[in-house]
Scaffold this motif. Sequence first.
Motif, short mmCIF file in Angstrom:
data_model
loop_
_atom_site.label_atom_id
_atom_site.label_comp_id
_atom_site.label_asym_id
_atom_site.label_seq_id
_atom_site.Cartn_x
_atom_site.Cartn_y
_atom_site.Cartn_z
N THR A 5 0.83 -1.20 0.00
CA THR A 5 0.00 0.00 0.00
C THR A 5 0.87 1.25 0.00
O THR A 5 2.10 1.19 0.21
N VAL A 6 0.21 2.38 -0.20
CA VAL A 6 0.90 3.66 -0.10
C VAL A 6 1.55 3.80 1.26
O VAL A 6 2.70 4.25 1.39
N ASN A 7 0.84 3.41 2.31
CA ASN A 7 1.41 3.51 3.67
C ASN A 7 2.67 2.66 3.81
O ASN A 7 3.63 3.07 4.49
N ASP A 8 2.66 1.47 3.20
CA ASP A 8 3.84 0.60 3.24
C ASP A 8 5.04 1.31 2.61
O ASP A 8 6.17 1.25 3.11
N ILE A 9 4.79 1.97 1.50
CA ILE A 9 5.86 2.66 0.79
C ILE A 9 6.34 3.87 1.59
O ILE A 9 7.55 4.11 1.69
N VAL A 10 5.42 4.62 2.16
CA VAL A 10 5.80 5.77 2.99
C VAL A 10 6.75 5.34 4.10
O VAL A 10 7.78 5.97 4.36
N LYS A 11 6.42 4.22 4.74
CA LYS A 11 7.26 3.70 5.82
C LYS A 11 8.62 3.24 5.29
O LYS A 11 9.66 3.52 5.89
N ALA A 12 8.61 2.52 4.16
CA ALA A 12 9.84 1.96 3.61
C ALA A 12 10.83 3.04 3.18
O ALA A 12 12.04 2.89 3.33
N VAL A 13 10.31 4.14 2.62
CA VAL A 13 11.19 5.19 2.09
C VAL A 13 11.43 6.30 3.11
O VAL A 13 12.11 7.29 2.81
N ASN A 14 10.85 6.13 4.33
CA ASN A 14 10.97 7.17 5.36
C ASN A 14 10.47 8.51 4.83
O ASN A 14 11.12 9.55 5.00
N GLY A 15 9.31 8.45 4.18
CA GLY A 15 8.76 9.64 3.55
C GLY A 15 7.61 10.23 4.32
O GLY A 15 7.28 9.81 5.43
N THR A 16 6.98 11.22 3.70
CA THR A 16 5.83 11.90 4.29
C THR A 16 4.69 11.88 3.27
O THR A 16 4.87 12.28 2.12
N LEU A 17 3.52 11.42 3.70
CA LEU A 17 2.36 11.42 2.82
C LEU A 17 1.75 12.82 2.85
O LEU A 17 1.18 13.25 3.85
N LEU A 18 1.87 13.53 1.73
CA LEU A 18 1.39 14.91 1.66
C LEU A 18 -0.12 14.97 1.45
O LEU A 18 -0.78 15.90 1.93
N CYS A 19 -0.66 13.99 0.73
CA CYS A 19 -2.10 13.93 0.50
C CYS A 19 -2.43 12.56 -0.10
O CYS A 19 -1.54 11.81 -0.49
N GLY A 20 -3.72 12.25 -0.17
CA GLY A 20 -4.13 10.99 -0.78
C GLY A 20 -4.43 9.90 0.23
O GLY A 20 -4.27 10.08 1.45
N ASP A 21 -4.81 8.74 -0.30
CA ASP A 21 -5.26 7.61 0.51
C ASP A 21 -4.10 6.66 0.81
O ASP A 21 -3.56 6.02 -0.09
#
Length: 458
Positions: A5-21
Amino acid sequence: MLNITVNDIVKAVNGTLLCGDGTQIIEHISIDSRSSQGNDIFVPIIGEKVDAHRFIPQALEIGCVATLTSEHEQMTGEKAWIRVADTIDALHKIGRLCRSRIRVPAIGVTGSVGKTTTREMIATALSAQKKVFKTSKNYNSSVGLPITLSEMTNEDDIAVLELGMNVPGELGTISDLASLDMAVLTNIGVAHIEYFGSQDEICKEKYTITKGFHGKGFLFINGDDPLLVKYKDLTGYPYVLYGTSADCEYRAENIRTVEGKYQFDFVHKNQTVCVTLSVLGHHNVLNATAALAVADRVGVDVKAAAKALESFTGFQNRLQRYEIHGYTVIDDTYNASPASMKAGLEVLANYNAPGKKIAVLGDMFELGKNAPQYHYEVGKFAAKLPLDQMLLVGKNATFIGKAMNESGAACEVLIMERKEEAAAYLGDHVQEGDVVYIKASNGMKLKEITTYLQSKEK
């Protein structure tokens, strides 16, 4: 991808979800804003000339459901924007995440020449008894390998991954992502020597493929390559040699041609298997030997693997044969190095044709300051071969002609200003029974000569 999921990727890349599901499922990685397979995440690459961040709106418009960005701090909208420090580093982390979900053993293939053909031959041999995943297209680089990893599934029995390198450190980095169980080292040439300085340094860099072993792995080393043999103990990992020399555990013996096809005896311990190849080139005997060695190691019956190899006829723009209006074109235009160009010229020289043997050669790239000398050496080699005509395209290719003329070659040498001139000349002069061999680095675009000849009316 497997349930990522997007959340999985956010965690893996140490990123920040700016918007979206954050629960949006991601199934594919896209680096091309013009195409989407569905549920893609777009990764904008910052290149030397183009920053792909400007194509994010286009990528989202055609179907990508998420994008990475290193250039935006705030965004709004339904589609997911993930802020990262560096998009290529994030791409690597996504590749690592994908690989962590896959339990399939992987074989890496690297070398200066013949990686793709060897990859294809290994995959063909293994497919006799296993379901094989293999690298698609040319996704073998720092950008391409993570995409390859994202396409793997647990439905496969084994994976064959091609791993390339352009600059120091790249091969070790992507090998680490690939999590390899075995690796094949084909040979050491001079491709990319401008970045490494010497063939010895290229060889040492090729052995960094073992960074993908993570403490446990096995090497298949070309025992006919003196540099690979010189550094065979460099990594400390177990290995076997394959080749034609007596000290190779997997050997090709009694190499011959039968009805225009290469045939040899594959020998390992007390087993001897007759192998017939449908693909052109003496050098493919070694590639086939590597493929059969891998097959034996992973438990595929060697006789079944050899039978499967007989069906292999080559790969796109690598010694591909086309029959056009009664003459033959051998298209070898995917890429070029001195070793592969010499091997291709040998194929032309040994080709059984009633007409003329014509070589069309262009520049070889990434050879550094000694590029003219490398081209000159190809010319000296070609001067000894029974060729009738040679067309040369490119600044450095003229050194091939210089060597041919200084060596007193009987072959007629023609210098062409542009590839279009060479194509037109062939279209007007080639005759039935002739065979035309075309070779250069991909950037010379000599493939267009084949396309022109195919389109030309008889």
